[in-house]
Design a protein around this motif. Structure first.
Motif, PDB file in Angstrom:
ATOM      1  N   LEU A  61       4.305  62.866  -8.764  1.00 29.33           N
ATOM      2  CA  LEU A  61       4.740  63.938  -9.947  1.00 29.33           C
ATOM      3  C   LEU A  61       4.615  63.997 -11.358  1.00 29.33           C
ATOM      4  O   LEU A  61       3.931  64.716 -12.014  1.00 29.33           O
ATOM      5  CB  LEU A  61       6.278  64.551  -9.484  1.00 29.33           C
ATOM      6  CG  LEU A  61       6.460  64.983  -8.054  1.00 29.33           C
ATOM      7  CD1 LEU A  61       7.957  65.465  -7.542  1.00 29.33           C
ATOM      8  CD2 LEU A  61       5.446  66.159  -7.636  1.00 29.33           C
ATOM      9  N   CYS A  62       5.245  62.719 -11.742  1.00 27.83           N
ATOM     10  CA  CYS A  62       5.092  62.534 -13.162  1.00 27.83           C
ATOM     11  C   CYS A  62       3.833  62.182 -13.597  1.00 27.83           C
ATOM     12  O   CYS A  62       3.156  62.643 -14.652  1.00 27.83           O
ATOM     13  CB  CYS A  62       6.036  61.295 -13.544  1.00 27.83           C
ATOM     14  SG  CYS A  62       7.773  61.908 -13.260  1.00 27.83           S
ATOM     15  N   PHE A  63       3.065  61.025 -13.349  1.00 25.30           N
ATOM     16  CA  PHE A  63       1.811  60.786 -13.522  1.00 25.30           C
ATOM     17  C   PHE A  63       0.577  61.837 -13.070  1.00 25.30           C
ATOM     18  O   PHE A  63      -0.335  62.057 -13.991  1.00 25.30           O
ATOM     19  CB  PHE A  63       1.265  59.462 -13.053  1.00 25.30           C
ATOM     20  CG  PHE A  63       2.124  58.297 -13.984  1.00 25.30           C
ATOM     21  CD1 PHE A  63       1.843  57.954 -15.247  1.00 25.30           C
ATOM     22  CD2 PHE A  63       3.077  57.743 -13.295  1.00 25.30           C
ATOM     23  CE1 PHE A  63       2.677  57.323 -15.927  1.00 25.30           C
ATOM     24  CE2 PHE A  63       3.989  56.639 -14.002  1.00 25.30           C
ATOM     25  CZ  PHE A  63       3.564  56.469 -15.394  1.00 25.30           C
ATOM     26  N   GLY A  64       0.778  62.271 -11.762  1.00 19.62           N
ATOM     27  CA  GLY A  64      -0.490  62.985 -11.407  1.00 19.62           C
ATOM     28  C   GLY A  64      -0.242  64.486 -11.608  1.00 19.62           C
ATOM     29  O   GLY A  64      -1.254  64.864 -12.363  1.00 19.62           O
ATOM     30  N   HIS A  65       0.775  65.249 -11.225  1.00 15.54           N
ATOM     31  CA  HIS A  65       0.851  66.492 -11.456  1.00 15.54           C
ATOM     32  C   HIS A  65       1.132  66.569 -12.805  1.00 15.54           C
ATOM     33  O   HIS A  65       0.624  67.687 -13.400  1.00 15.54           O
ATOM     34  CB  HIS A  65       1.964  67.137 -10.337  1.00 15.54           C
ATOM     35  CG  HIS A  65       2.192  68.610 -10.651  1.00 15.54           C
ATOM     36  ND1 HIS A  65       1.322  69.418 -10.293  1.00 15.54           N
ATOM     37  CD2 HIS A  65       3.157  69.283 -11.391  1.00 15.54           C
ATOM     38  CE1 HIS A  65       1.645  70.759 -10.760  1.00 15.54           C
ATOM     39  NE2 HIS A  65       2.660  70.797 -11.240  1.00 15.54           N
ATOM     40  N   TYR A  86      -9.283  60.373 -14.916  1.00 10.31           N
ATOM     41  CA  TYR A  86      -9.535  60.514 -13.573  1.00 10.31           C
ATOM     42  C   TYR A  86      -8.508  60.233 -12.635  1.00 10.31           C
ATOM     43  O   TYR A  86      -8.315  60.755 -11.556  1.00 10.31           O
ATOM     44  CB  TYR A  86     -10.779  59.882 -13.232  1.00 10.31           C
ATOM     45  CG  TYR A  86     -12.088  60.548 -13.825  1.00 10.31           C
ATOM     46  CD1 TYR A  86     -11.987  61.642 -14.789  1.00 10.31           C
ATOM     47  CD2 TYR A  86     -13.276  59.985 -13.789  1.00 10.31           C
ATOM     48  CE1 TYR A  86     -13.057  62.506 -15.015  1.00 10.31           C
ATOM     49  CE2 TYR A  86     -14.236  60.584 -14.315  1.00 10.31           C
ATOM     50  CZ  TYR A  86     -14.450  61.852 -14.974  1.00 10.31           C
ATOM     51  OH  TYR A  86     -15.470  62.353 -15.641  1.00 10.31           O
ATOM     52  N   LEU A  87      -7.831  59.002 -13.057  1.00  9.76           N
ATOM     53  CA  LEU A  87      -6.759  58.436 -12.035  1.00  9.76           C
ATOM     54  C   LEU A  87      -5.624  59.394 -11.967  1.00  9.76           C
ATOM     55  O   LEU A  87      -5.260  59.643 -10.800  1.00  9.76           O
ATOM     56  CB  LEU A  87      -6.461  56.917 -12.622  1.00  9.76           C
ATOM     57  CG  LEU A  87      -5.341  56.444 -11.740  1.00  9.76           C
ATOM     58  CD1 LEU A  87      -5.562  56.212 -10.273  1.00  9.76           C
ATOM     59  CD2 LEU A  87      -4.845  55.179 -12.540  1.00  9.76           C
ATOM     60  N   PHE A  88      -5.151  59.863 -13.206  1.00 17.88           N
ATOM     61  CA  PHE A  88      -4.318  60.739 -13.017  1.00 17.88           C
ATOM     62  C   PHE A  88      -4.398  62.167 -12.192  1.00 17.88           C
ATOM     63  O   PHE A  88      -3.366  62.650 -11.583  1.00 17.88           O
ATOM     64  CB  PHE A  88      -3.805  61.052 -14.545  1.00 17.88           C
ATOM     65  CG  PHE A  88      -2.830  59.867 -15.168  1.00 17.88           C
ATOM     66  CD1 PHE A  88      -2.503  58.691 -14.668  1.00 17.88           C
ATOM     67  CD2 PHE A  88      -2.523  60.017 -16.546  1.00 17.88           C
ATOM     68  CE1 PHE A  88      -2.063  57.649 -15.412  1.00 17.88           C
ATOM     69  CE2 PHE A  88      -1.873  59.066 -17.215  1.00 17.88           C
ATOM     70  CZ  PHE A  88      -1.536  57.689 -16.643  1.00 17.88           C
ATOM     71  N   VAL A  89      -5.524  62.691 -12.480  1.00 20.30           N
ATOM     72  CA  VAL A  89      -5.856  63.868 -11.826  1.00 20.30           C
ATOM     73  C   VAL A  89      -6.092  63.693 -10.297  1.00 20.30           C
ATOM     74  O   VAL A  89      -5.576  64.294  -9.431  1.00 20.30           O
ATOM     75  CB  VAL A  89      -7.111  64.474 -12.255  1.00 20.30           C
ATOM     76  CG1 VAL A  89      -7.788  65.585 -11.466  1.00 20.30           C
ATOM     77  CG2 VAL A  89      -7.078  64.951 -13.835  1.00 20.30           C
ATOM     78  N   TYR A  90      -6.458  62.310  -9.986  1.00 19.61           N
ATOM     79  CA  TYR A  90      -6.867  61.979  -8.592  1.00 19.61           C
ATOM     80  C   TYR A  90      -5.363  62.257  -7.883  1.00 19.61           C
ATOM     81  O   TYR A  90      -5.039  62.685  -6.890  1.00 19.61           O
ATOM     82  CB  TYR A  90      -7.495  60.984  -8.126  1.00 19.61           C
ATOM     83  CG  TYR A  90      -7.340  60.402  -6.816  1.00 19.61           C
ATOM     84  CD1 TYR A  90      -8.143  60.739  -5.921  1.00 19.61           C
ATOM     85  CD2 TYR A  90      -6.352  59.189  -6.556  1.00 19.61           C
ATOM     86  CE1 TYR A  90      -7.904  60.540  -4.464  1.00 19.61           C
ATOM     87  CE2 TYR A  90      -6.508  58.721  -5.268  1.00 19.61           C
ATOM     88  CZ  TYR A  90      -7.128  59.561  -4.059  1.00 19.61           C
ATOM     89  OH  TYR A  90      -6.830  59.072  -2.915  1.00 19.61           O
ATOM     90  N   ILE A  91      -4.333  61.425  -8.680  1.00 21.54           N
ATOM     91  CA  ILE A  91      -2.798  61.374  -8.141  1.00 21.54           C
ATOM     92  C   ILE A  91      -2.430  62.580  -8.130  1.00 21.54           C
ATOM     93  O   ILE A  91      -1.549  62.899  -7.136  1.00 21.54           O
ATOM     94  CB  ILE A  91      -1.962  60.270  -9.237  1.00 21.54           C
ATOM     95  CG1 ILE A  91      -2.682  58.899  -9.111  1.00 21.54           C
ATOM     96  CG2 ILE A  91      -0.609  60.458  -8.638  1.00 21.54           C
ATOM     97  CD1 ILE A  91      -2.119  57.853 -10.021  1.00 21.54           C
ATOM     98  N   GLY A  92      -2.560  63.496  -8.966  1.00 19.63           N
ATOM     99  CA  GLY A  92      -2.335  64.960  -8.731  1.00 19.63           C
ATOM    100  C   GLY A  92      -2.762  65.503  -7.734  1.00 19.63           C
ATOM    101  O   GLY A  92      -2.083  66.409  -7.051  1.00 19.63           O
ATOM    102  N   THR A  93      -4.032  65.195  -7.135  1.00 16.50           N
ATOM    103  CA  THR A  93      -4.399  65.881  -5.923  1.00 16.50           C
ATOM    104  C   THR A  93      -3.518  65.230  -4.966  1.00 16.50           C
ATOM    105  O   THR A  93      -3.392  66.455  -3.798  1.00 16.50           O
ATOM    106  CB  THR A  93      -6.048  65.813  -5.712  1.00 16.50           C
ATOM    107  OG1 THR A  93      -6.161  64.359  -5.491  1.00 16.50           O
ATOM    108  CG2 THR A  93      -6.698  66.141  -6.930  1.00 16.50           C
ATOM    109  N   LEU A  94      -2.910  64.531  -4.846  1.00 19.60           N
ATOM    110  CA  LEU A  94      -1.988  63.998  -3.679  1.00 19.60           C
ATOM    111  C   LEU A  94      -0.818  64.684  -3.540  1.00 19.60           C
ATOM    112  O   LEU A  94      -0.290  64.772  -2.523  1.00 19.60           O
ATOM    113  CB  LEU A  94      -1.602  62.601  -3.901  1.00 19.60           C
ATOM    114  CG  LEU A  94      -2.767  61.525  -3.959  1.00 19.60           C
ATOM    115  CD1 LEU A  94      -2.135  60.098  -4.387  1.00 19.60           C
ATOM    116  CD2 LEU A  94      -3.644  61.619  -2.648  1.00 19.60           C
ATOM    117  N   VAL A  95      -0.318  65.375  -4.595  1.00 18.21           N
ATOM    118  CA  VAL A  95       0.828  66.641  -4.372  1.00 18.21           C
ATOM    119  C   VAL A  95       0.640  67.453  -3.490  1.00 18.21           C
ATOM    120  O   VAL A  95       1.257  68.007  -2.629  1.00 18.21           O
ATOM    121  CB  VAL A  95       1.188  67.111  -5.800  1.00 18.21           C
ATOM    122  CG1 VAL A  95       2.167  68.268  -5.532  1.00 18.21           C
ATOM    123  CG2 VAL A  95       1.316  66.173  -6.695  1.00 18.21           C
ATOM    124  N   GLY A  96      -0.937  67.837  -3.064  1.00 20.17           N
ATOM    125  CA  GLY A  96      -1.243  68.787  -2.054  1.00 20.17           C
ATOM    126  C   GLY A  96      -1.160  70.146  -2.537  1.00 20.17           C
ATOM    127  O   GLY A  96      -1.328  70.993  -1.381  1.00 20.17           O
TER     128      GLY A  96
END
Length: 158
Positions: A61-65, A86-96
């Motif tokens: 949630l913090c780094f990704g979204h 790119y890493l942060f945006v990829y992690i953000g996609t894991l929020v679903g």
């Protein structure tokens, strides 16, 4: 009529006229995750697994979204190296919630609609927590005459 860099409304664009429709793909995604958690959590839960869940949820949630999808991708409010973005945006996609373009589109549509004289309850989150939650998890809004949307070229901080 208010436009942004990505949202272009025409004279006939309307943020109110539309209907909320069931979205089978979102339904399958969220309900399947809920059912898997409901059936397997009692078998697999432990103190350490709860700790891992809390840590990974915070990172996602913090780094990704927040930092990845919202601050850098949508608002371009800070600069960082491309690999970190790119890493942060990829992690953000894991929020679903959606992929990068879907997140930008939904965010900008909501912002555009909330700046109009009136907008649909789906975009206002004005129908109470139960209905809003239901709509956001398994439905989508189909506006009769929504604005256009264009993803701009990569840009730096304003």
């Amino acid at each position: 009529m208010i436009n942004t860099d990505r949202v272009k409304a025409t004279a006939g664009s309307n943020a109110l006229a539309g209907k909320v429709v069931w979205c089978p793909g979102k339904s399958i995604w969220f309900i399947s995750h809920f059912l898997i958690a409901l059936f397997f959590a009692p078998l697999l839960v432990s103190v350490s697994s709860v700790g891992v869940f809390i840590a990974l949820t915070g990172i996602t949630l913090c780094f990704g979204h927040s930092l990845g999808m919202h601050r850098i991708l949508i608002h371009r409010s800070y600069e960082c190296s491309k690999w970190m973005e790119y890493l942060f945006v990829y992690i953000g996609t894991l929020v679903g919630m959606s992929g990068p373009i879907g997140m930008i589109k939904q965010h900008d549509l909501r912002d555009w609609a909330q700046r109009q004289t009136r907008c649909h309850d789906y975009l206002m989150h004005g129908s109470g927590i139960i209905r809003d939650g239901w709509w956001q998890l398994i439905c989508e809004l189909s506006l009769e005459n929504g604005p256009g949307f264009t993803v701009e070229e990569r840009r730096s901080i304003r």
